[in-house]
Write an enzyme that holds these catalytic residues in place. Structure first.
Site, PDB file in Angstrom:
ATOM      1  N   SER A  79       1.363  45.301  35.696  1.00 13.69           N
ATOM      2  CA  SER A  79       2.064  44.381  34.798  1.00 13.69           C
ATOM      3  C   SER A  79       3.576  44.554  34.829  1.00 13.69           C
ATOM      4  CB  SER A  79       1.554  44.578  33.362  1.00 13.69           C
ATOM      5  OG  SER A  79       1.654  45.937  32.991  1.00 13.69           O
ATOM      6  N   THR A 198       4.273  44.959  29.135  1.00 14.35           N
ATOM      7  CA  THR A 198       5.653  45.087  29.584  1.00 14.35           C
ATOM      8  C   THR A 198       6.150  46.471  29.214  1.00 14.35           C
ATOM      9  OG1 THR A 198       6.057  42.752  29.199  1.00 14.35           O
ATOM     10  CG2 THR A 198       7.976  44.199  29.004  1.00 14.35           C
ATOM     11  N   THR A 216       9.125  43.385  33.346  1.00 11.90           N
ATOM     12  CA  THR A 216       7.716  42.982  33.413  1.00 11.90           C
ATOM     13  C   THR A 216       7.463  42.047  34.593  1.00 11.90           C
ATOM     14  OG1 THR A 216       5.926  42.043  32.053  1.00 11.90           O
ATOM     15  CG2 THR A 216       8.006  40.877  32.000  1.00 11.90           C
ATOM     16  N   ARG A 226       7.296  30.236  35.200  1.00 10.21           N
ATOM     17  CA  ARG A 226       7.195  30.605  33.783  1.00 10.21           C
ATOM     18  C   ARG A 226       8.011  31.883  33.507  1.00 10.21           C
ATOM     19  NH1 ARG A 226       5.414  35.354  30.778  1.00 10.21           N
ATOM     20  NH2 ARG A 226       4.672  34.671  28.746  1.00 10.21           N
ATOM     21  N   THR A 249       6.299  43.390  23.315  1.00 11.20           N
ATOM     22  CA  THR A 249       5.338  43.204  24.394  1.00 11.20           C
ATOM     23  C   THR A 249       4.241  42.293  23.864  1.00 11.20           C
ATOM     24  OG1 THR A 249       3.866  44.341  25.955  1.00 11.20           O
ATOM     25  CG2 THR A 249       4.059  45.308  23.762  1.00 11.20           C
ATOM     26  N   GLY A 250       3.519  41.668  24.771  1.00  8.64           N
ATOM     27  CA  GLY A 250       2.473  40.737  24.346  1.00  8.64           C
ATOM     28  C   GLY A 250       2.802  39.319  24.775  1.00  8.64           C
TER      29      GLY A 250
HETATM   30  N1  ASP Z   1       5.757  39.822  27.062  1.00 10.61           N
HETATM   31  C1  ASP Z   1       5.333  39.655  28.419  1.00 10.61           C
HETATM   32  C2  ASP Z   1       5.425  38.196  28.797  1.00 10.61           C
HETATM   33  O1  ASP Z   1       5.102  37.352  27.998  1.00 10.61           O
HETATM   34  C3  ASP Z   1       3.964  40.154  28.692  1.00 10.61           C
HETATM   35  C4  ASP Z   1       3.539  41.404  27.967  1.00 10.61           C
HETATM   36  O2  ASP Z   1       4.331  42.169  27.494  1.00 10.61           O
HETATM   37  O3  ASP Z   1       2.369  41.665  27.834  1.00 10.61           O
HETATM   38  O4  ASP Z   1       5.743  37.918  29.917  1.00 10.61           O
END
Ligand code: ASP
Length: 338
Positions: A79, A198, A216, A226, A249-250
């Protein structure tokens, strides 16, 4: 003359009966006590690299860059950076940003073929009049500045992508931590890889200065082009050397909508503890669409100028790593849903 600190202090005092919070005027810098915190279990190894610098009185900016370079170079981390899962067309596109104690910042979005996007982001900050470079422009800039063009799609990531292609569900699927996802079957199953996560890292050096970095490969199998929250200053990362710093993150789309990391820092400015500041940002996301939130993961991590830190997330399972003179640990974040 208008004294903002006094104003903030007194306005908070007036309302301090309502909320358990400290006046920002009482947030004293913890100079002399370096600290680094970062998202997820893989933050531990990253913190170690950052600590090599912080522990020798190095600058927080150098520490966060060196720290996040660890997962960026790790082919087993799907990731972040090299070995990151590609977009739905098979391109590994990377997002990263960095911010220093003087609010200088740099970012790259949708950058391909470069193992260390964080270093390109730093170069954008230090060598250009701009804050953000994207796509081909970012790549051209990186190559012109000595970065090597490399294939970031490892055989393992390619295999996972080809498995996903069997179903080609274009919507990025949001995993909930601790359950893993089988891309071929489009269902939660043990053994599948995580499809996002991330590294966001926040550091304070021995001078008490705050810096942060975030990097990330974004949501796996995203649409080409994107960009998530991670390279967006204020969304995936924000540093205010007077108050504190935050990272996220997320699901980036949800974080961008509320300018999450900036919001967390603003809550700390109002006097909330880091954990409570993170919880309030999560609450904004959950309240907007409580039903949708049940399938979402977002985690915030924050550090205050006085060396306090905290986190909060929507779903159970978000972890963060802390390294200081007194600890080197991974913590479970508290969550909205249990
Ligand atoms: N925040 C990151 C994104 O949307 C992904 C993640 O942290 O899980 O690209």
């Amino acid at each position: 003359m208008f004294n903002r600190r006094k104003f903030l202090g007194s306005s908070l005092l007036a309302s301090s009966g309502l909320f358990l919070r400290t006046s920002p005027a009482k947030i004293l810098p913890q100079a002399g006590s370096p600290l680094v915190i970062s998202t997820w279990d893989f933050g531990k190894a990253a913190n170690q690299a950052a600590w090599e610098i912080l522990g020798k009185n190095g600058r927080a900016l150098d520490a966060v860059e060196a720290g996040v370079m660890v997962p960026e170079a790790d082919p087993n981390n799907h990731s972040v950076g090299y070995g990151g899962l590609p977009d739905r067309d098979g391109h590994v596109t990377l997002d990263a940003c960095i911010m220093d104690e003087k609010s200088n910042c740099g970012s790259v979005m949708c950058l391909e073929f470069i193992v260390h996007p964080i270093s390109v982001a730093r170069m954008v900050m230090e060598k250009t009049p701009h804050v953000v470079l994207t796509g081909e422009g970012a790549l051209e800039f990186a190559l012109a500045n000595g970065f090597k063009k490399e294939n970031l799609l490892t055989p393992e990531s390619e295999k996972i992508w080809r498995e996903w292609l069997k179903n080609s569900k274009y919507e990025p699927v949001i995993n909930i931590e601790n359950k893993k996802y089988s891309f071929a079957e489009n269902q939660m199953a043990p053994g599948g890889p995580f499809n996002h996560d991330t590294i966001g890292m926040l550091a304070m050096d021995s001078r008490g200065d705050l810096c942060g970095a975030c990097t990330t490969s974004g949501m796996a199998f995203k649409m080409h082009g994107r960009v998530g929250d991670s390279p967006i200053i204020g969304a995936g990362l924000f540093v205010d050397n007077e108050i504190g710093s935050a990272t996220s993150t997320g699901v980036g789309e949800e974080v961008i909508r509320i300018v999450g990391s900036h919001l967390v820092v603003e809550f700390m400015r109002q006097g909330f503890e880091p954990r409570e500041a993170c919880r309030r940002a999560v609450e904004r996301i959950v309240k907007r669409d409580p039903k949708k939130a049940m399938d979402l993961q977002v985690g915030f991590l924050a550090m205050r100028k006085d060396g306090r830190y905290g986190a909060f997330c929507i779903q159970k399972g978000f972890t963060y790593a802390v390294h200081s003179n007194t600890e080197d640990k991974i913590y479970q974040s508290e969550s909205w849903f249990s």
